[in-house]
Design a protein around this motif. Structure first.
Motif, PDB file in Angstrom:
ATOM      1  N   LEU A  55       5.258  25.265 -12.791  1.00  0.00           N
ATOM      2  CA  LEU A  55       6.439  25.329 -13.658  1.00  0.00           C
ATOM      3  C   LEU A  55       7.397  24.168 -13.387  1.00  0.00           C
ATOM      4  O   LEU A  55       7.934  23.570 -14.326  1.00  0.00           O
ATOM      5  CB  LEU A  55       7.168  26.653 -13.474  1.00  0.00           C
ATOM      6  CG  LEU A  55       6.510  27.882 -14.077  1.00  0.00           C
ATOM      7  CD1 LEU A  55       7.367  29.121 -13.795  1.00  0.00           C
ATOM      8  CD2 LEU A  55       6.299  27.723 -15.569  1.00  0.00           C
ATOM      9  N   LEU A  56       7.596  23.836 -12.121  1.00  0.00           N
ATOM     10  CA  LEU A  56       8.481  22.720 -11.781  1.00  0.00           C
ATOM     11  C   LEU A  56       7.913  21.393 -12.278  1.00  0.00           C
ATOM     12  O   LEU A  56       8.657  20.540 -12.785  1.00  0.00           O
ATOM     13  CB  LEU A  56       8.711  22.660 -10.269  1.00  0.00           C
ATOM     14  CG  LEU A  56       9.610  23.749  -9.701  1.00  0.00           C
ATOM     15  CD1 LEU A  56       9.584  23.718  -8.180  1.00  0.00           C
ATOM     16  CD2 LEU A  56      11.031  23.585 -10.201  1.00  0.00           C
ATOM     17  N   ILE A  57       6.609  21.221 -12.165  1.00  0.00           N
ATOM     18  CA  ILE A  57       5.984  19.997 -12.652  1.00  0.00           C
ATOM     19  C   ILE A  57       6.132  19.893 -14.172  1.00  0.00           C
ATOM     20  O   ILE A  57       6.480  18.829 -14.708  1.00  0.00           O
ATOM     21  CB  ILE A  57       4.507  19.933 -12.236  1.00  0.00           C
ATOM     22  CG1 ILE A  57       4.411  19.752 -10.719  1.00  0.00           C
ATOM     23  CG2 ILE A  57       3.772  18.808 -12.956  1.00  0.00           C
ATOM     24  CD1 ILE A  57       3.026  19.980 -10.148  1.00  0.00           C
ATOM     25  N   LEU A  58       5.872  20.991 -14.872  1.00  0.00           N
ATOM     26  CA  LEU A  58       6.021  20.982 -16.329  1.00  0.00           C
ATOM     27  C   LEU A  58       7.462  20.714 -16.743  1.00  0.00           C
ATOM     28  O   LEU A  58       7.715  19.975 -17.700  1.00  0.00           O
ATOM     29  CB  LEU A  58       5.533  22.306 -16.918  1.00  0.00           C
ATOM     30  CG  LEU A  58       4.022  22.548 -16.856  1.00  0.00           C
ATOM     31  CD1 LEU A  58       3.705  23.957 -17.331  1.00  0.00           C
ATOM     32  CD2 LEU A  58       3.283  21.514 -17.676  1.00  0.00           C
ATOM     33  N   LEU A  59       8.417  21.308 -16.035  1.00  0.00           N
ATOM     34  CA  LEU A  59       9.827  21.063 -16.320  1.00  0.00           C
ATOM     35  C   LEU A  59      10.180  19.600 -16.085  1.00  0.00           C
ATOM     36  O   LEU A  59      10.887  18.977 -16.892  1.00  0.00           O
ATOM     37  CB  LEU A  59      10.703  21.971 -15.456  1.00  0.00           C
ATOM     38  CG  LEU A  59      12.203  21.844 -15.629  1.00  0.00           C
ATOM     39  CD1 LEU A  59      12.608  22.235 -17.053  1.00  0.00           C
ATOM     40  CD2 LEU A  59      12.929  22.707 -14.612  1.00  0.00           C
ATOM     41  N   PHE A  60       9.671  19.028 -15.006  1.00  0.00           N
ATOM     42  CA  PHE A  60       9.918  17.621 -14.709  1.00  0.00           C
ATOM     43  C   PHE A  60       9.382  16.731 -15.829  1.00  0.00           C
ATOM     44  O   PHE A  60      10.077  15.827 -16.313  1.00  0.00           O
ATOM     45  CB  PHE A  60       9.279  17.248 -13.367  1.00  0.00           C
ATOM     46  CG  PHE A  60       9.342  15.786 -13.061  1.00  0.00           C
ATOM     47  CD1 PHE A  60      10.526  15.189 -12.658  1.00  0.00           C
ATOM     48  CD2 PHE A  60       8.220  14.983 -13.183  1.00  0.00           C
ATOM     49  CE1 PHE A  60      10.592  13.836 -12.387  1.00  0.00           C
ATOM     50  CE2 PHE A  60       8.270  13.633 -12.910  1.00  0.00           C
ATOM     51  CZ  PHE A  60       9.459  13.062 -12.512  1.00  0.00           C
ATOM     52  N   VAL A  61       8.150  16.975 -16.251  1.00  0.00           N
ATOM     53  CA  VAL A  61       7.539  16.174 -17.314  1.00  0.00           C
ATOM     54  C   VAL A  61       8.317  16.336 -18.622  1.00  0.00           C
ATOM     55  O   VAL A  61       8.585  15.362 -19.333  1.00  0.00           O
ATOM     56  CB  VAL A  61       6.053  16.551 -17.507  1.00  0.00           C
ATOM     57  CG1 VAL A  61       5.473  15.928 -18.764  1.00  0.00           C
ATOM     58  CG2 VAL A  61       5.248  16.154 -16.283  1.00  0.00           C
ATOM     59  N   TYR A  62       8.703  17.556 -18.939  1.00  0.00           N
ATOM     60  CA  TYR A  62       9.460  17.814 -20.165  1.00  0.00           C
ATOM     61  C   TYR A  62      10.791  17.060 -20.157  1.00  0.00           C
ATOM     62  O   TYR A  62      11.149  16.401 -21.138  1.00  0.00           O
ATOM     63  CB  TYR A  62       9.692  19.314 -20.328  1.00  0.00           C
ATOM     64  CG  TYR A  62      10.533  19.666 -21.522  1.00  0.00           C
ATOM     65  CD1 TYR A  62       9.992  19.644 -22.799  1.00  0.00           C
ATOM     66  CD2 TYR A  62      11.878  20.008 -21.374  1.00  0.00           C
ATOM     67  CE1 TYR A  62      10.756  19.961 -23.914  1.00  0.00           C
ATOM     68  CE2 TYR A  62      12.658  20.323 -22.469  1.00  0.00           C
ATOM     69  CZ  TYR A  62      12.100  20.293 -23.737  1.00  0.00           C
ATOM     70  OH  TYR A  62      12.858  20.589 -24.820  1.00  0.00           O
ATOM     71  N   ILE A  63      11.516  17.133 -19.065  1.00  0.00           N
ATOM     72  CA  ILE A  63      12.822  16.472 -18.979  1.00  0.00           C
ATOM     73  C   ILE A  63      12.658  14.951 -19.042  1.00  0.00           C
ATOM     74  O   ILE A  63      13.433  14.257 -19.709  1.00  0.00           O
ATOM     75  CB  ILE A  63      13.566  16.916 -17.703  1.00  0.00           C
ATOM     76  CG1 ILE A  63      14.009  18.365 -17.847  1.00  0.00           C
ATOM     77  CG2 ILE A  63      14.765  16.011 -17.421  1.00  0.00           C
ATOM     78  CD1 ILE A  63      14.600  18.973 -16.607  1.00  0.00           C
ATOM     79  N   ARG A  64      11.644  14.422 -18.362  1.00  0.00           N
ATOM     80  CA  ARG A  64      11.414  12.979 -18.385  1.00  0.00           C
ATOM     81  C   ARG A  64      11.071  12.500 -19.804  1.00  0.00           C
ATOM     82  O   ARG A  64      11.502  11.426 -20.211  1.00  0.00           O
ATOM     83  CB  ARG A  64      10.288  12.580 -17.425  1.00  0.00           C
ATOM     84  CG  ARG A  64      10.604  12.767 -15.982  1.00  0.00           C
ATOM     85  CD  ARG A  64      11.553  11.760 -15.493  1.00  0.00           C
ATOM     86  NE  ARG A  64      10.850  10.485 -15.347  1.00  0.00           N
ATOM     87  CZ  ARG A  64      11.329   9.456 -14.707  1.00  0.00           C
ATOM     88  NH1 ARG A  64      12.506   9.523 -14.134  1.00  0.00           N
ATOM     89  NH2 ARG A  64      10.646   8.341 -14.628  1.00  0.00           N
ATOM     90  N   ARG A  65      10.298  13.273 -20.533  1.00  0.00           N
ATOM     91  CA  ARG A  65       9.952  12.883 -21.912  1.00  0.00           C
ATOM     92  C   ARG A  65      11.168  12.968 -22.822  1.00  0.00           C
ATOM     93  O   ARG A  65      11.293  12.160 -23.739  1.00  0.00           O
ATOM     94  CB  ARG A  65       8.829  13.745 -22.448  1.00  0.00           C
ATOM     95  CG  ARG A  65       7.505  13.387 -21.861  1.00  0.00           C
ATOM     96  CD  ARG A  65       6.393  14.003 -22.620  1.00  0.00           C
ATOM     97  NE  ARG A  65       5.138  13.549 -22.057  1.00  0.00           N
ATOM     98  CZ  ARG A  65       3.977  13.786 -22.602  1.00  0.00           C
ATOM     99  NH1 ARG A  65       3.910  14.465 -23.722  1.00  0.00           N
ATOM    100  NH2 ARG A  65       2.878  13.353 -22.042  1.00  0.00           N
ATOM    101  N   GLN A  66      12.022  13.937 -22.604  1.00  0.00           N
ATOM    102  CA  GLN A  66      13.214  14.080 -23.440  1.00  0.00           C
ATOM    103  C   GLN A  66      14.193  12.927 -23.198  1.00  0.00           C
ATOM    104  O   GLN A  66      14.869  12.498 -24.124  1.00  0.00           O
ATOM    105  CB  GLN A  66      13.914  15.420 -23.158  1.00  0.00           C
ATOM    106  CG  GLN A  66      13.115  16.620 -23.575  1.00  0.00           C
ATOM    107  CD  GLN A  66      12.812  16.638 -25.068  1.00  0.00           C
ATOM    108  OE1 GLN A  66      13.659  16.316 -25.881  1.00  0.00           O
ATOM    109  NE2 GLN A  66      11.603  17.021 -25.406  1.00  0.00           N
ATOM    110  N   SER A  67      14.263  12.463 -21.949  1.00  0.00           N
ATOM    111  CA  SER A  67      15.198  11.377 -21.640  1.00  0.00           C
ATOM    112  C   SER A  67      14.635  10.009 -22.004  1.00  0.00           C
ATOM    113  O   SER A  67      15.364   9.025 -21.995  1.00  0.00           O
ATOM    114  CB  SER A  67      15.575  11.419 -20.160  1.00  0.00           C
ATOM    115  OG  SER A  67      14.449  11.101 -19.358  1.00  0.00           O
ATOM    116  N   GLY A  68      13.326   9.948 -22.259  1.00  0.00           N
ATOM    117  CA  GLY A  68      12.718   8.690 -22.685  1.00  0.00           C
ATOM    118  C   GLY A  68      12.427   7.720 -21.573  1.00  0.00           C
ATOM    119  O   GLY A  68      12.209   6.540 -21.806  1.00  0.00           O
ATOM    120  N   SER A  69      12.424   8.187 -20.323  1.00  0.00           N
ATOM    121  CA  SER A  69      12.132   7.252 -19.227  1.00  0.00           C
ATOM    122  C   SER A  69      10.851   7.548 -18.545  1.00  0.00           C
ATOM    123  O   SER A  69      10.161   8.443 -18.729  1.00  0.00           O
ATOM    124  CB  SER A  69      13.243   7.262 -18.197  1.00  0.00           C
ATOM    125  OG  SER A  69      13.686   8.552 -17.890  1.00  0.00           O
TER     126      SER A  69
END
Length: 69
Positions: A55-69
């Motif tokens: 869950l933490l990995i998925l959250l990390f990937v989701y947030i990184r994709r939303q921020s565009g970095s």
């Protein structure tokens, strides 16, 4: 990325999973009913820790994709 607190938390969660897995496997090799129970309990804890890590990995990937970095 290495300074991202969520990344560090996800990496620590993966390390916890690895430690629980190693402890559980090492306990399987010992004889006795108590050791078998302890090994099974550790494997249950591993599944829970693994779920949290994923869950933490998925959250990390989701947030990184939303921020565009």
């Amino acid at each position: 990325m290495l300074k991202d607190p969520l990344f560090i938390l996800a990496a620590l969660a993966c390390a916890v999973v690895a430690v629980i897995l190693i402890r559980g496997i090492s306990t399987f090799g010992k004889e006795g009913v108590e050791n078998a129970r302890r090994a099974n309990k550790l494997m249950r804890y591993r599944i829970i820790a693994q779920f949290v890590a994923v869950l933490l990995i998925l959250l990390f990937v989701y947030i990184r994709r939303q921020s565009g970095s």
